[in-house]
Every structure is written in structure tokens, then in C-alpha cells.
Design an enzyme around this catalytic site. Sequence first.
Site, short mmCIF file in Angstrom:
data_model
loop_
_atom_site.label_atom_id
_atom_site.label_comp_id
_atom_site.label_asym_id
_atom_site.label_seq_id
_atom_site.Cartn_x
_atom_site.Cartn_y
_atom_site.Cartn_z
N CYS A 99 0.83 -1.20 0.00
CA CYS A 99 0.00 0.00 0.00
C CYS A 99 0.87 1.25 0.00
O CYS A 99 1.49 1.58 -0.99
CB CYS A 99 -0.98 -0.04 1.17
SG CYS A 99 -2.36 1.11 0.99
N HIS A 197 -3.47 -5.02 0.84
CA HIS A 197 -2.85 -5.46 2.09
C HIS A 197 -2.89 -6.98 2.19
O HIS A 197 -3.80 -7.56 2.80
CB HIS A 197 -3.58 -4.84 3.29
CG HIS A 197 -3.28 -3.40 3.50
ND1 HIS A 197 -2.36 -2.95 4.43
CD2 HIS A 197 -3.75 -2.29 2.88
CE1 HIS A 197 -2.29 -1.63 4.39
NE2 HIS A 197 -3.13 -1.21 3.46
N GLU A 199 -1.23 -8.87 4.04
CA GLU A 199 -1.07 -9.37 5.41
C GLU A 199 -2.40 -9.72 6.05
O GLU A 199 -2.45 -10.55 6.97
CB GLU A 199 -0.30 -8.35 6.27
CG GLU A 199 -1.05 -7.10 6.66
CD GLU A 199 -0.96 -5.98 5.63
OE1 GLU A 199 -1.17 -4.80 6.01
OE2 GLU A 199 -0.67 -6.28 4.45
#
Length: 246
Positions: A99, A197, A199
Site C-alpha cells: 500500500c 494489504h 497481510e
Amino acid sequence: MTRPRIGVSVSRRTGWIVFPLMALNVFLGGGRAIRWQSLDDVDLSAVDGVLIGGGDDISPTLYDGDLTLSARLDPDRDHLEKTILTEAFDQGLPILGICRGSQMLNVVLGGSLHQDAFPFYGSDYYRTVLPRRCVEVEEDSRLAQITGGNTMNVNALHRQAVDRLGDGLRVAARDSRGMVQAIERVADPFAVGVQWHPEHLFYAKPHRALFAALVTAARAYRRDAPQLRRLDKKLSMGGKILGTSR
């Protein structure tokens, strides 16, 4: 075998929330995360790769843009990550940008950003950690090799996006409106930036693969770096003996 060490930059304000999730993903990819939230923390000689995470907007002063009233800036973090990336490129360290990290990767290499990308592309603005957006991955890209597909379902927590590409970069993925969703270096060392994202999507193999790819590149860097440093030292000494400079 010792896990490759990955330096992870995070915000002073939100790092306590973000870093544990980043560290989990790096661990699942085979590495060990080291937290960086100030220049005092940073030691690039102690890591084998770099991960620049998400967060506040990047100051438009870094790419000759105009400041908007809605921008939420973090000048200290801008300086931190610009310094990290500049030195990481100089040393040939592998890099993953997430990002804001993808945007900073582009800016450090001379690119620019759309400060408010959604109106520019006519896209609906929404923020969600759920994979509600489909992106098209370039078939011949490194990203396609990593994730194993030409489309990906991703989340969206951003407002800015890449505009003019930085030196040595190419677009690796776009969404249906044409907004850049991933970038990558056209040559080694490894450097990939994604607008979403991953993660938050570690339950999906293509997103875990991004962290595993960084760790794989970091392992190769750790193997090759001592030899490259010896070669650089020999070249430097040779230049001194001949009375030339590199």
C-alpha cells in the site's frame, strides 16, 4: 537453517497493531521480522530484505504534488522510509512494498502519485480488509510468477495510487478501471509493490506467496552478499592503486 531477517517499517502511531500481523506473515513465509519505526532502529547490514508497510499518505512535496486538505501526513515516517529505500537500493536488498510502501517505492525512484485516485478513475471508494476487488495481473510479470494467476481478489484500504512510474519500474497489475494495483522492478534486485494489504489475506495462498517470495530473495541476497562485498572492495582497492575513483 537461520531464517532470513526482514526489516519492517511501521508507523510510531499504529506500529504496535500492524507489526505483529506483518511478523506473522514474514514468519509464515520463512523469515524473521525486525521492527523499524525510527532511524535509530534501522541497520540495513543486519537484515537480508526490507518490507515497507501501509499507513498515512505520502507528502506530495516528495513528488512535486499539491497538498490537499484531506491528506493525513507523517513527515517523520516519510523521511524514515525514503532513507531506508534509498540505501536498500544502493545495497541491492530485496524489497516488498505494501500500500503506502508500494507508493513510496515508486516515489523514491522518481515517480508520482494520484493523491485522490478514486475520483480520477471514476471508481467507487470503499475501505475493506475483505477481498472484494478483482485485479488483472500482467501475464509476463514477476507478480504473476509469484501468485500463479492472471487475476486476484484483493482488499482496498488506500486513497492514493501510482500515477507516473518511477525509473526502472513497470505496472504488474491494474483493477477494472485502470488504476495501478501493483508495480515491480524490471530487473534485479527484487522489488515488488502491491496496493492492497496481503497481510490481512494470509489465509489465501497467492497472498502468502508475496511474503515467501521476499524471503526467498532475501535468502539469495544473504548467500551472495559477502561475495559481492569482497568484489566491491577489490574494485575499490584497484581504483586507488590506479589512481582512479569509482
